[in-house]
Design an enzyme around this catalytic site. Structure first.
Site, mmCIF file in Angstrom:
data_model
loop_
_atom_site.group_PDB
_atom_site.id
_atom_site.type_symbol
_atom_site.label_atom_id
_atom_site.label_comp_id
_atom_site.label_asym_id
_atom_site.label_seq_id
_atom_site.Cartn_x
_atom_site.Cartn_y
_atom_site.Cartn_z
ATOM 1 N N ARG A 32 53.093 62.957 165.487
ATOM 2 C CA ARG A 32 53.637 62.580 164.177
ATOM 3 C C ARG A 32 53.513 61.066 164.091
ATOM 4 O O ARG A 32 54.085 60.345 164.914
ATOM 5 C CB ARG A 32 55.109 62.994 164.057
ATOM 6 C CG ARG A 32 55.321 64.492 163.968
ATOM 7 C CD ARG A 32 56.795 64.850 164.020
ATOM 8 N NE ARG A 32 57.539 64.383 162.873
ATOM 9 C CZ ARG A 32 57.826 65.131 161.798
ATOM 10 N NH1 ARG A 32 57.380 66.372 161.724
ATOM 11 N NH2 ARG A 32 58.535 64.641 160.804
ATOM 12 N N HIS A 52 50.620 66.923 155.848
ATOM 13 C CA HIS A 52 51.678 67.548 156.660
ATOM 14 C C HIS A 52 51.332 69.031 156.840
ATOM 15 O O HIS A 52 52.052 69.910 156.384
ATOM 16 C CB HIS A 52 53.021 67.387 155.941
ATOM 17 C CG HIS A 52 54.213 67.494 156.829
ATOM 18 N ND1 HIS A 52 54.134 67.909 158.140
ATOM 19 C CD2 HIS A 52 55.532 67.261 156.588
ATOM 20 C CE1 HIS A 52 55.351 67.913 158.672
ATOM 21 N NE2 HIS A 52 56.207 67.520 157.753
ATOM 22 N N GLN A 59 53.875 71.757 158.403
ATOM 23 C CA GLN A 59 54.957 72.135 157.492
ATOM 24 C C GLN A 59 54.470 73.161 156.481
ATOM 25 O O GLN A 59 55.153 74.148 156.185
ATOM 26 C CB GLN A 59 55.485 70.901 156.763
ATOM 27 C CG GLN A 59 56.540 71.207 155.692
ATOM 28 C CD GLN A 59 57.812 71.778 156.277
ATOM 29 O OE1 GLN A 59 58.394 71.203 157.186
ATOM 30 N NE2 GLN A 59 58.264 72.905 155.744
ATOM 31 N N ASP A 61 60.198 67.341 147.235
ATOM 32 C CA ASP A 61 60.398 66.548 148.444
ATOM 33 C C ASP A 61 61.192 65.310 148.043
ATOM 34 O O ASP A 61 61.332 65.005 146.851
ATOM 35 C CB ASP A 61 59.044 66.161 149.055
ATOM 36 C CG ASP A 61 59.165 65.608 150.473
ATOM 37 O OD1 ASP A 61 60.270 65.675 151.062
ATOM 38 O OD2 ASP A 61 58.162 65.096 151.000
ATOM 39 N N CYS A 66 61.152 70.855 152.303
ATOM 40 C CA CYS A 66 60.865 70.644 153.723
ATOM 41 C C CYS A 66 62.026 69.986 154.472
ATOM 42 O O CYS A 66 61.997 69.926 155.702
ATOM 43 C CB CYS A 66 59.579 69.833 153.893
ATOM 44 S SG CYS A 66 59.605 68.214 153.116
ATOM 45 N N ARG A 92 59.242 76.829 160.715
ATOM 46 C CA ARG A 92 58.522 75.750 161.408
ATOM 47 C C ARG A 92 58.306 76.130 162.876
ATOM 48 O O ARG A 92 57.239 75.897 163.447
ATOM 49 C CB ARG A 92 59.293 74.432 161.322
ATOM 50 C CG ARG A 92 59.140 73.662 160.029
ATOM 51 C CD ARG A 92 57.712 73.230 159.763
ATOM 52 N NE ARG A 92 57.188 72.343 160.785
ATOM 53 C CZ ARG A 92 57.318 71.026 160.797
ATOM 54 N NH1 ARG A 92 57.975 70.426 159.820
ATOM 55 N NH2 ARG A 92 56.783 70.294 161.744
#
Length: 212
Positions: A12, A39, A42, A128, A168, A196
């Site tokens: 990440r 991402h 996700q 988001d 998320c 996840r």
């Protein structure tokens, strides 16, 4: 050295190039856990959750409201690849990456700066946070830019009656999503969070498990 120590790396980071450099020079699987550009892990969990609740992808409309960030980029690619219609609502100065919009040409895709237009007849609604990690200095500016880009009762009223909501996490309630909508769809959102784990296990099996 890391390639000698490990069977795989999930990274990440901020720049997409860091992931791509690891993949180029390493000799083990490199998994993109998150970059400023995308991402993907996700979104695998998101798609898994949609399939759990809706049973299919074909014929469904996914709508994303908010910043044209890494989540928007990956949701566009992921949603279109599995056969969904994808609509995006974001301010003109915060659109998804140009290469992602180029990819979307030829698919059932639309983009607007009017959230109610994007949400019309949506089966799945995504949002988001307005300010992502590393953008904290822009918080006040972004609050102004994203005013109105919120999943609320008005948005839910134009979506399908059985529309599901995904986030998320962590959510900033009363910014990108209201407390009321979040709580009404908390089961779907926390299922998404659990997935996840399962989606990432599947990625590890795919890239590091026994090869047929």
């Amino acid at each position: 050295v890391l390639s000698r120590y490990l069977d795989g790396i999930m990274i990440r980071t901020f720049e997409q190039k860091e992931v791509e450099d690891l993949a180029e020079y390493g000799s083990i699987p490199i998994i993109n856990g998150l970059t400023d550009f995308c991402h993907p892990c996700q979104v695998l969990a998101d798609l898994m959750t949609i399939r759990e609740f809706k049973g299919r992808f074909e014929g469904l409309k996914m709508c994303y409201i908010g910043d044209g960030n890494n989540m928007a980029n990956s949701l566009i690619v992921g949603g279109l690849k599995v056969g969904m219609e994808v609509s995006i609502a974001c301010p003109k100065d915060y659109q998804p990456a140009a290469e992602v919009l180029e990819f979307a040409k030829g698919y059932k895709f639309s983009m607007t700066d009017v959230p109610l237009e994007a949400a019309k007849d949506a089966d799945v609604l995504f949002t988001d946070v307005w300010t992502s990690m590393g953008e904290e200095a822009e918080t006040e500016k972004r609050k102004i830019a994203f005013k109105g880009y919120q999943i609320n009762d008005d948005i839910m009223a134009v979506a399908k009656a059985d529309a599901m909501v995904q986030h998320c996490l962590p959510a900033h309630r009363e910014e990108e999503i209201t407390e009321k909508v979040f709580e009404a769809h908390a089961n779907e959102i926390f299922e998404e969070a659990e997935n996840r784990l399962h989606a990432q296990k599947a990625v590890m099996v795919k890239v590091m498990g026994p090869q047929e």
